[in-house]
Design a protein around this motif. Structure first.
Motif, PDB file in Angstrom:
ATOM      1  N   GLY A   1       0.815  -1.208   0.000  1.00 18.63           N
ATOM      2  CA  GLY A   1       0.000   0.000   0.000  1.00 18.63           C
ATOM      3  C   GLY A   1       0.846   1.253   0.000  1.00 18.63           C
ATOM      4  O   GLY A   1       2.071   1.206  -0.082  1.00 18.63           O
ATOM      5  N   ASN A   2       0.181   2.370   0.100  1.00 17.59           N
ATOM      6  CA  ASN A   2       0.831   3.675   0.114  1.00 17.59           C
ATOM      7  C   ASN A   2       0.815   4.240   1.530  1.00 17.59           C
ATOM      8  O   ASN A   2      -0.209   4.210   2.209  1.00 17.59           O
ATOM      9  N   TYR A   3       1.947   4.750   1.930  1.00 15.68           N
ATOM     10  CA  TYR A   3       2.125   5.314   3.256  1.00 15.68           C
ATOM     11  C   TYR A   3       2.797   6.672   3.103  1.00 15.68           C
ATOM     12  O   TYR A   3       3.355   6.981   2.055  1.00 15.68           O
ATOM     13  N   LYS A   4       2.748   7.468   4.155  1.00 20.95           N
ATOM     14  CA  LYS A   4       3.434   8.757   4.137  1.00 20.95           C
ATOM     15  C   LYS A   4       4.152   8.972   5.457  1.00 20.95           C
ATOM     16  O   LYS A   4       3.653   8.607   6.516  1.00 20.95           O
ATOM     17  N   VAL A   5       5.319   9.596   5.338  1.00 19.34           N
ATOM     18  CA  VAL A   5       6.074  10.043   6.497  1.00 19.34           C
ATOM     19  C   VAL A   5       5.854  11.545   6.600  1.00 19.34           C
ATOM     20  O   VAL A   5       6.026  12.272   5.618  1.00 19.34           O
ATOM     21  N   TYR A   6       5.451  12.005   7.783  1.00 24.65           N
ATOM     22  CA  TYR A   6       5.190  13.425   8.009  1.00 24.65           C
ATOM     23  C   TYR A   6       6.183  13.974   9.022  1.00 24.65           C
ATOM     24  O   TYR A   6       6.448  13.339  10.050  1.00 24.65           O
ATOM     25  N   LEU A   7       6.718  15.138   8.731  1.00 26.96           N
ATOM     26  CA  LEU A   7       7.532  15.893   9.668  1.00 26.96           C
ATOM     27  C   LEU A   7       6.779  17.181   9.948  1.00 26.96           C
ATOM     28  O   LEU A   7       6.523  17.959   9.032  1.00 26.96           O
ATOM     29  N   SER A   8       6.366  17.376  11.198  1.00 30.00           N
ATOM     30  CA  SER A   8       5.615  18.572  11.577  1.00 30.00           C
ATOM     31  C   SER A   8       6.449  19.405  12.529  1.00 30.00           C
ATOM     32  O   SER A   8       7.058  18.889  13.464  1.00 30.00           O
ATOM     33  N   SER A   9       6.445  20.714  12.274  1.00 32.67           N
ATOM     34  CA  SER A   9       7.153  21.655  13.125  1.00 32.67           C
ATOM     35  C   SER A   9       6.348  22.942  13.155  1.00 32.67           C
ATOM     36  O   SER A   9       6.335  23.680  12.180  1.00 32.67           O
ATOM     37  N   GLY A  10       5.628  23.151  14.247  1.00 29.41           N
ATOM     38  CA  GLY A  10       4.766  24.327  14.333  1.00 29.41           C
ATOM     39  C   GLY A  10       3.629  24.225  13.332  1.00 29.41           C
ATOM     40  O   GLY A  10       2.909  23.242  13.297  1.00 29.41           O
ATOM     41  N   GLU A  11       3.490  25.209  12.492  1.00 29.45           N
ATOM     42  CA  GLU A  11       2.417  25.259  11.494  1.00 29.45           C
ATOM     43  C   GLU A  11       2.789  24.571  10.187  1.00 29.45           C
ATOM     44  O   GLU A  11       1.968  24.441   9.296  1.00 29.45           O
ATOM     45  N   VAL A  12       4.041  24.136  10.040  1.00 29.68           N
ATOM     46  CA  VAL A  12       4.532  23.593   8.775  1.00 29.68           C
ATOM     47  C   VAL A  12       4.638  22.076   8.867  1.00 29.68           C
ATOM     48  O   VAL A  12       5.136  21.535   9.848  1.00 29.68           O
ATOM     49  N   THR A  13       4.160  21.378   7.835  1.00 27.71           N
ATOM     50  CA  THR A  13       4.254  19.920   7.769  1.00 27.71           C
ATOM     51  C   THR A  13       4.803  19.518   6.406  1.00 27.71           C
ATOM     52  O   THR A  13       4.315  19.973   5.374  1.00 27.71           O
ATOM     53  N   PHE A  14       5.827  18.672   6.421  1.00 30.75           N
ATOM     54  CA  PHE A  14       6.386  18.091   5.201  1.00 30.75           C
ATOM     55  C   PHE A  14       5.884  16.656   5.106  1.00 30.75           C
ATOM     56  O   PHE A  14       5.736  15.985   6.120  1.00 30.75           O
ATOM     57  N   ALA A  15       5.659  16.161   3.895  1.00 27.82           N
ATOM     58  CA  ALA A  15       5.215  14.776   3.707  1.00 27.82           C
ATOM     59  C   ALA A  15       6.044  14.117   2.612  1.00 27.82           C
ATOM     60  O   ALA A  15       6.326  14.736   1.586  1.00 27.82           O
ATOM     61  N   LYS A  16       6.441  12.871   2.846  1.00 29.10           N
ATOM     62  CA  LYS A  16       7.156  12.078   1.842  1.00 29.10           C
ATOM     63  C   LYS A  16       6.423  10.744   1.698  1.00 29.10           C
ATOM     64  O   LYS A  16       6.160  10.062   2.683  1.00 29.10           O
ATOM     65  N   PRO A  17       6.112  10.354   0.468  1.00 25.57           N
ATOM     66  CA  PRO A  17       5.397   9.087   0.264  1.00 25.57           C
ATOM     67  C   PRO A  17       6.325   7.872   0.326  1.00 25.57           C
ATOM     68  O   PRO A  17       7.499   7.958  -0.032  1.00 25.57           O
ATOM     69  N   ILE A  18       5.762   6.769   0.781  1.00 26.77           N
ATOM     70  CA  ILE A  18       6.424   5.461   0.759  1.00 26.77           C
ATOM     71  C   ILE A  18       5.434   4.481   0.148  1.00 26.77           C
ATOM     72  O   ILE A  18       4.279   4.451   0.542  1.00 26.77           O
ATOM     73  N   GLU A  19       5.901   3.688  -0.807  1.00 31.93           N
ATOM     74  CA  GLU A  19       5.040   2.667  -1.410  1.00 31.93           C
ATOM     75  C   GLU A  19       5.628   1.303  -1.117  1.00 31.93           C
ATOM     76  O   GLU A  19       6.816   1.066  -1.345  1.00 31.93           O
ATOM     77  N   ILE A  20       4.802   0.408  -0.605  1.00 34.05           N
ATOM     78  CA  ILE A  20       5.210  -0.983  -0.387  1.00 34.05           C
ATOM     79  C   ILE A  20       4.466  -1.831  -1.403  1.00 34.05           C
ATOM     80  O   ILE A  20       3.236  -1.783  -1.472  1.00 34.05           O
ATOM     81  N   GLU A  21       5.238  -2.572  -2.180  1.00 36.20           N
ATOM     82  CA  GLU A  21       4.654  -3.365  -3.255  1.00 36.20           C
ATOM     83  C   GLU A  21       5.363  -4.709  -3.334  1.00 36.20           C
ATOM     84  O   GLU A  21       6.588  -4.770  -3.397  1.00 36.20           O
ATOM     85  N   THR A  22       4.589  -5.785  -3.317  1.00 38.29           N
ATOM     86  CA  THR A  22       5.151  -7.119  -3.465  1.00 38.29           C
ATOM     87  C   THR A  22       5.381  -7.385  -4.937  1.00 38.29           C
ATOM     88  O   THR A  22       4.501  -7.172  -5.770  1.00 38.29           O
ATOM     89  N   GLN A  23       6.593  -7.833  -5.267  1.00 34.65           N
ATOM     90  CA  GLN A  23       6.921  -8.164  -6.651  1.00 34.65           C
ATOM     91  C   GLN A  23       7.334  -9.627  -6.706  1.00 34.65           C
ATOM     92  O   GLN A  23       8.119 -10.090  -5.892  1.00 34.65           O
ATOM     93  N   VAL A  24       6.786 -10.322  -7.670  1.00 32.84           N
ATOM     94  CA  VAL A  24       7.114 -11.728  -7.865  1.00 32.84           C
ATOM     95  C   VAL A  24       7.961 -11.831  -9.126  1.00 32.84           C
ATOM     96  O   VAL A  24       7.574 -11.346 -10.183  1.00 32.84           O
ATOM     97  N   LYS A  25       9.123 -12.481  -8.979  1.00 36.39           N
ATOM     98  CA  LYS A  25       9.992 -12.664 -10.134  1.00 36.39           C
ATOM     99  C   LYS A  25       9.806 -14.077 -10.677  1.00 36.39           C
ATOM    100  O   LYS A  25       9.769 -15.048  -9.922  1.00 36.39           O
ATOM    101  N   ARG A  26       9.667 -14.163 -11.970  1.00 33.26           N
ATOM    102  CA  ARG A  26       9.601 -15.479 -12.623  1.00 33.26           C
ATOM    103  C   ARG A  26      10.955 -15.737 -13.262  1.00 33.26           C
ATOM    104  O   ARG A  26      11.509 -14.866 -13.931  1.00 33.26           O
ATOM    105  N   ILE A  27      11.480 -16.909 -13.019  1.00 29.44           N
ATOM    106  CA  ILE A  27      12.770 -17.261 -13.621  1.00 29.44           C
ATOM    107  C   ILE A  27      12.659 -18.641 -14.256  1.00 29.44           C
ATOM    108  O   ILE A  27      11.815 -19.451 -13.881  1.00 29.44           O
TER     109      ILE A  27
END
Length: 120
Positions: free
Chosen positions: A90-116
């Motif tokens: 799924g999609n997640y976000k990391v937030y850094l808050s300081s007073g009235e200001v908030t920064f956000a960075k996205p994180i995506e977790i995705e399962t990948q299956v490799k065929r060999i």
């Protein structure tokens, strides 16, 4: 009478200019913080933040906005490695808050299956 009105108008414009300049400095200081999210091996992420204001917080939230992790920061710099392998895709976000200001960075977790192909 005109001189008094002119003097008051000049005084108000100078005080307004001084207030605006001080407000700009205040917001500049809040925005100095820097948030970095770096992918490590597996599902580990390193979160770093620098030049933090007092009472800053770091949060990790899921796509529905539920808080999964929250920490109040006590120093000017922050660095921590998170193992997110127990979280579902799924999609997640990391937030850094300081007073009235908030920064956000996205994180995506995705399962990948490799065929060999293998020969026997």
């Amino acid at each position: 009478m005109k001189k008094i009105v002119l003097a008051i108008a000049l005084l108000v414009s100078v005080s307004t200019l001084t207030f605006a300049k001080n407000s700009d400095n205040f917001f500049t200081n809040l925005v100095k913080s820097d948030l970095t999210v770096k992918t490590l091996d597996g599902l580990k992420f390193k979160i770093t933040a620098t030049e933090l204001m007092p009472n800053a917080t770091v949060e990790i939230k899921d796509q529905r906005g539920h808080t999964l992790y929250k920490e109040k920061l006590t120093s000017e710099n922050y660095a921590k490695v998170f193992n997110l392998s127990d979280l579902p895709d799924g999609n997640y976000k990391v937030y850094l808050s300081s007073g009235e200001v908030t920064f956000a960075k996205p994180i995506e977790i995705e399962t990948q299956v490799k065929r060999i192909a293998k020969t026997k």
